[in-house]
Design an enzyme around this catalytic site. Structure first.
Site, mmCIF file in Angstrom:
data_model
loop_
_atom_site.group_PDB
_atom_site.id
_atom_site.type_symbol
_atom_site.label_atom_id
_atom_site.label_comp_id
_atom_site.label_asym_id
_atom_site.label_seq_id
_atom_site.Cartn_x
_atom_site.Cartn_y
_atom_site.Cartn_z
ATOM 1 N N GLY A 470 32.784 79.920 43.538
ATOM 2 C CA GLY A 470 31.649 80.313 43.706
ATOM 3 C C GLY A 470 30.566 80.373 44.284
ATOM 4 N N GLN A 471 31.317 79.263 45.676
ATOM 5 C CA GLN A 471 30.748 79.367 46.784
ATOM 6 C C GLN A 471 30.900 80.571 47.656
ATOM 7 O OE1 GLN A 471 33.704 78.738 46.084
ATOM 8 N NE2 GLN A 471 34.996 77.471 48.124
ATOM 9 N N LYS A 704 28.540 74.588 59.417
ATOM 10 C CA LYS A 704 28.477 73.337 59.332
ATOM 11 C C LYS A 704 28.530 73.742 57.810
ATOM 12 C CE LYS A 704 25.504 70.875 62.350
ATOM 13 N NZ LYS A 704 23.800 70.186 62.516
ATOM 14 N N GLU A 708 26.577 71.167 49.373
ATOM 15 C CA GLU A 708 26.271 70.068 48.312
ATOM 16 C C GLU A 708 24.590 68.870 49.131
ATOM 17 O OE1 GLU A 708 30.147 66.953 48.771
ATOM 18 O OE2 GLU A 708 29.864 68.623 50.043
#
Lengths: 748, 158, 286
Positions: A470-471, A704, A708
């Protein structure tokens, strides 16, 4: 605006399958002659198994066999990511509610389900340890048999592992502090609740085995299955279809070894798709209790921070050691603190095994640190934003001596969040504001390989072992390849999820994939560029040094040429392709307490404006601002999607989510009816996600990891806003209406 | 056998005639008997909405409906949204806004949104939130889905 | 789930005959949003499931007949949400119907099923109690009416004898009760309520309050003093009268949805809110 390449708002690769129903998740995969498995479990947590009578089940037409521990090798094969302590199925004893004691294999789901009810298990219910108090009480029953534990000082207790981190002399520093506040904070055990429950298939595959799993770490699964079955890794082929959400809960091997044993025995494919209730019983996240002392000068300067963090992990080691250690390591946050002492324990209990959940232990310690920092600021009469800015380390400054120093202009992120919430402007009556900072280490070690094939028609295939759960990893890699090879995005294909075809990737976790696999893909493209350069130098009879390549364009002494044109020239009439291999690694540092320094940090600042219904205790988040230091947004739509998603998950974890155990250790709220996650009606009234982009990350073009960040510090920001609005101080989560109401009654 | 049922219904415009177990839900029959796996199974208690399909114009949880109840009905699943391969406005909007992440809840969201737009071509954001409240998403924050439904409403309505 | 036969009668008489034939081995199916869960979990294992949706008389219908609003057995929550007569005359019922589950649930769940299932937390019970609804019950002996207050007995229990079925719910339209529905939940989205509450006032000054999810069934209580319905009465004057109405509440001590103290404390809070809305609504109809 760019519509492809790096920084483009490119449409998700794999998106069409996701909106047409064409995307195949594990449960959607049809295999010929597939059998169906159903677990047999007990309606209690901890029990001694006296006997298992499978005769009635086997007698049911359509049942192939019932797998019991007697059908497995002796001693019971065990596995685990850190400790080899998890049995393939309950070995004489269930240690948590839902542990499989047997499994039925049948022609259909219906028959398997029917037969599972016919398996008669005689058992004796034993007391179940499900709280830190019980687990740490003197003379407490040992959850794990010391015989299977790693030798160490805690082997005769329920402490799985203990770490001590820190620097400076906290006791000496305490004398210098003008204000010391000490409190205990609780974070409940929660569950990852991917909407796709875990699913597994295993099938004999020549002289080996094929395993399908909705797993984040397929290469670790491959290794585990090989070890448990006693066959070479090369004979284990793991297919990892895109997981329907992971959030940490699909990192490691669970029931795949059992399904593999059953497929071997059946000689045909066996499928086990968990129900949501069973998924809740397969994995959960780690609850924690944190005792925090914070010492400051009257002006808000931090003098010391002192933590005792105890994490309630499950009955097996699983990732408990790592989550507690890595979560605790950054307890003191991104602040300049002269003295810090951290004691961290992972404590075993008769509860569901624990995996990390988005944030890897950091949300827990952040809840405690940030809340206590607010307490200190309020006690000192220092503004809550100012105390953070005053102590925040600057770019390049170490916040943990010896570890990676600050890799961003973090004050910029904090100021942006403050500005967007209107910090310092009058708060409308009845409302309150809170601000909190989250900091998480990215991966401390890592190894990713990628292969990119530049095909004769100038399209490209990328091989990557990342799990796209899903990322949007697929899209990112395609964008990198499009950028580097100078080709359109829609001529790039990404192949994932097959360990027999795609080279090794350590894992999909810690928001690592854009950086580590991103670099591997980038390096594979650079390898292609080098090969093209060498061939061109040959063909043109010039020095390689006279040629350079930059993002899809080759610069030759005679002028520029796009890489596709170069490829055509180089391949000539023979055709073929150019294959590039790339690697990215973050090496271990054995002397480091975590085995390695942070590759990068996820830094987030969240600011909340909220209103509380003082009669009912309901919290209404009116404005939710999240700002993350992302380095560079390779795909801004995906960055926003990940950030908003993490923020709303953070709202759920803060306001409504917790697993509830009965005194007998049973999980009382299995499933969607009584474990509440946010719906579209439970959102902040306004949610604003911002990125700080200074191109200062270690990934391609300065990226980066970001996945989260925005849930690391949601809870302390929300609780601070509730306190600001009402004066109610809350140190337990979730901030349910009832808990807020109670705190309002107890208000001084 | 008395516990089988002779089912005739239309799925995505195609007449389907088959004998099923009377105890099978519409979800079971769509996924296992017909092989339309776009409709997803998660909670099977009507909470998550992953199994949402449209039956005679109304969105329903196919996990809570016996397939026999769909006898004679007209059923639309996610596979029926783009019959000719051309994405419809909603599907395209979900792609454009990035609403689909892992994608597991998306068929349910799409069918909920489709039912909403059929009844309310120009919904307010509040109506969209209400319509999507029966389909849980764990990846995204629902904002991109809401934007997608608004965009699709614009497109279809104009 | 366990295998069963699915039957779809086309008249009430046929359905009653099937009920008589199969007795307690049969289970009636209306919307199925509760029944299918019970079947899947094997909480109920009928041999025969009798689907009522093929019966012409029971087809979704909300109609005015002889000064009563008649809601047929297959009428779903979504029908109630959207019905103009319900919205105008029985807004608390519309409000309750609108919070039952999600849109998908409300497209299937029937009002009659919600009541017959006997859940103490059923959203629609309190408004039906306040509005004085009657259940129309059919049996081979004929039809009878029973007030909902007498019909609802306890968790999973209703006053339906063997061989009987509910064919409609009727609401009297000869009096004006202005009412409002509210509830307490853990989140804003779909949820089972920890308190369901409806408050109705009428021109004579009578206040009717019904509340559920805090005991074995939803209770109806009446205040005839006129204090509660009086728009001019102070909050302080109303508080003790209101509090007394909730004496029957016995919230569960073990529920994980909300603790007993909290539920007890929220009853007067929700009661006062619903009362204010009801009084406003009465003012508007006057």
């Amino acid at each position: 605006m760019k519509d492809q390449g790096v920084g483009a708002r490119a449409q998700r690769i794999g998106g069409v399958g996701r909106v047409t129903g064409g995307q195949r998740y594990v449960a959607d995969i049809p295999l010929a002659d597939m059998l169906h498995a159903k677990l047999v479990t007990l309606d209690c947590a901890h029990a001694r198994i006296l006997s298992i009578d499978t005769s009635a089940a086997i007698a049911l037409p359509g049942v192939h066999f019932v797998m019991t521990p007697d059908d497995l090798p002796k001693p019971m094969p065990r596995f685990g990511p850190e400790y080899q302590d998890r049995p393939v199925m309950a070995d004489g004893e269930t240690k948590y509610h839902g542990e499989a004691v047997a499994a039925v294999v049948a022609d259909t789901k219906d028959i398997a389900e029917e037969a599972a009810l016919l398996v008669k298990v005689e058992y004796e219910v034993l007391p179940a340890i499900h709280t830190l108090e019980e687990a740490l009480a003197p003379g407490a029953e040992l959850v794990q048999d010391p015989a299977i534990r790693r030798p160490g000082p805690h082997i005769a207790s329920n402490i799985l592992s203990e770490y001590r981190f820190g620097w400076g002399d906290v006791d000496a520093a305490a004398a210098d502090a003008d204000i010391v506040v000490e409190n205990t904070y609780d974070w409940p055990s929660q569950t990852q609740f991917a909407i796709e429950p875990h699913g597994f298939i295993a099938a004999p595959d020549g002289d080996g085995i094929a395993v399908w799993s909705s797993i984040q770490h397929p290469y670790q699964l491959q290794k585990t299955v090989a070890k448990v079955l006693g066959i070479p890794m090369a004979k284990v082929r793991v297919f990892a279809p895109d997981p329907g959400g992971g959030f940490g809960g699909k990192q490691h091997t669970k029931l795949e070894p059992l399904v593999a044993f059953m497929a071997v025995r059946a000689g045909q494919p066996v499928r086990l798709i968990l129900t949501l209730e069973e998924a809740f019983q397969a994995v959960r996240s780690t609850g924690a209790r944190m005792r925090v002392r914070t010492g400051i000068k009257a002006d808000g300067t931090l003098v010391f921070q002192d933590f005792v963090n105890e994490f309630l992990v499950g009955c097996y080691g699983d990732t408990g050691d790592r989550v507690s250690a890595k979560g605790s390591f950054l307890s003191a946050g991104p602040y300049r603190t002269p003295a810090v002492r951290i004691v961290s324990r992972a404590v075993l209990s008769h509860t569901t095994p624990t995996h990390p959940m988005r944030g890897f232990g950091i949300p827990q310690v952040t809840w405690a640190r940030e809340s206590n920092l607010d307490e200190a600021a309020i006690a000192a009469g220092v503004d809550r934003l100012e105390i953070r800015l005053k102590n925040l380390v600057k770019y390049g400054e170490e916040h943990v001596p010896g570890d990676t120093p600050a890799d961003g202009d973090w004050a910029q992120t904090v100021r942006k969040a403050a500005e967007e919430i209107g910090w310092g402007t009058p708060v409308p009556p009845g409302r309150g504001r809170g601000i909190a900072i989250g900091l998480k280490s990215g991966p401390t070690t890592g190894l990713s390989y990628s292969t990119v094939r530049f095909l004769a028609d100038c399209s490209a295939i990328v091989f990557s072992g990342t799990s796209d759960m899903g990322q949007g990893a697929r899209t990112i890699y395609a964008q990198i390849v499009a950028e580097e090879l100078g080709i359109p995005l829609d001529s790039v294909s990404v192949v994932m999820g097959d360990t027999a075809v795609v080279p090794y990737d350590q894992q999909t976790s810690a928001s690592r994939s854009s950086v580590l696999m991103g670099n591997a893909v980038l390096n594979a493209c650079r390898d292609i560029q080098r090969k093209l350069k060498a061939r061109m130098a040959d063909m043109e009879g010039i020095e390689e040094a006279a040629i350079s390549v930059d993002r899809g364009v080759m610069r030759l002494p005679g002028g520029e040429e796009a890489l596709p044109a170069v490829l055509k020239k180089v391949l000539g009439r023979m055709g073929g392709e150019i294959v590039g291999n790339g690697e990215a690694r973050k090496d271990a540092l054995p002397e480091h307490p975590l085995g390695g320094t942070a590759l990068f940090f996820e830094f987030n600042c969240t600011a909340i404006e909220a209103e509380v219904d003082e009669e009912t205790g309901e919290t209404d988040i009116l404005r939710h601002v999240t700002v993350g230091d992302v380095g560079l947004a390779l795909n801004p739509i995906q960055v926003t999607g990940q950030d908003e998603g993490a923020a709303v998950m953070g709202v759920g974890l803060s306001l409504m989510e917790h697993l509830i155990w009965g005194d007998d250790g049973r999980t009382r709220n299995l499933g969607a009816i009584d474990y509440r996650i946010p719906t579209s009606l439970d959102l902040p009234r306004e949610l604003h996600s911002f990125s700080v982009e200074n191109g200062d990350g270690p990934g391609p073009y300065g990226v980066k990891g970001i996945s989260e960040g925005s849930l690391l510090c949601t809870a302390p920001a929300v609780a601070a806003a509730v306190r600001d609005a009402t004066g109610a101080v809350i140190r337990d989560l979730p901030l349910s209406p009832e808990r807020v109401w109670r705190a309002l009654q107890e208000r001084p | 056998m008395t516990d089988t049922f002779h089912l005739e219904f239309t799925v995505n415009g195609r007449l389907r005639v088959l004998d099923i177990a009377a105890s099978h839900t519409l979800l079971d029959v769509l996924r296992d008997d017909i092989g339309l796996t776009g409709t997803k199974e998660c909670c099977v208690v009507g909470e998550c909405g992953a199994c949402t399909v449209i039956v005679d114009g109304r969105s329903v949880n196919s996990c809570l409906m016996l397939a026999a109840e769909a006898d004679g009905a007209d059923v639309l699943t996610v596979e029926g949204l783009a019959p000719s391969g051309q994405l419809d406005a909603l599907q395209q909007a979900f792609l454009d806004t990035g609403a689909a992440q892992c994608g597991f809840c998306i068929p349910g969201q799409l069918m909920s949104a489709r039912a909403l737009l059929q009844r309310t071509p120009h919904p307010t954001p509040e109506q969209i939130n209400e319509a999507l409240a029966g389909t849980l998403c764990r990846c995204a924050g629902y904002e991109q889905s809401r934007q997608a439904v608004l965009a699709a409403a614009e497109e279809v309505g104009s | 789930m366990q295998a069963f036969r699915y039957l779809r009668p086309s008249t009430v008489e046929e359905a009653l005959a099937l009920l008589e034939e199969h007795g307690d081995k049969a289970r009636l199916l209306a919307g199925g949003t509760d029944l299918v869960i019970e079947l899947r979990n094997r909480w109920r294992t009928p041999e025969v499931v009798i689907d009522l949706k093929g019966i012409e008389e029971l087809r979704p219908s909300i109609r005015v007949e002889g000064g009563r609003l008649v809601i047929s057995a297959a009428t779903v929550m979504a029908d109630l949400e959207r019905d103009p007569v319900v919205a105008e005359r029985f807004p608390a019922l519309a409000e309750a119907a609108a919070v039952v589950g999600s849109v998908q649930i409300r497209n299937r769940a029937t009002l009659v099923g919600n009541i017959c299932n006997g859940s103490p937390a059923a959203d629609t019970t309190p408004p039906l109690l306040v509005y004085g609804a009657e259940m129309v019950i059919a049996s081979p002996k004929g039809r009878r009416r029973l007030s909902i207050d007498e019909f609802v007995l306890g968790p999973g229990k209703v006053a339906l004898g063997p061989g009987e079925m509910v064919v409609a719910i009727e609401l009297p339209m000869d009096r004006t009760i202005a009412a409002a529905y509210t509830r307490l939940t853990r989140r804003h989205g779909t949820d089972l309520a920890s308190i369901t509450l409806c408050c109705g006032v009428d021109a004579s000054g009578t206040t009717r309050v019904a509340y559920g999810s805090v005991g074995p069934r939803a209770w109806l209580v009446v205040d005839d003093t006129g204090v509660l319905a009086d728009p001019a009465a102070s909050r302080e004057a109303k508080a003790p009268v209101l509090a007394a109405l909730f004496a029957k509440a016995t919230p569960s001590k073990t529920s994980m949805r909300a603790g007993p103290e909290y539920r007890a404390a929220m009853l007067p809070v929700l009661g006062a809110r619903a009362l204010n809305t009801a009084i406003e609504r009465l003012g508007r109809t006057a």
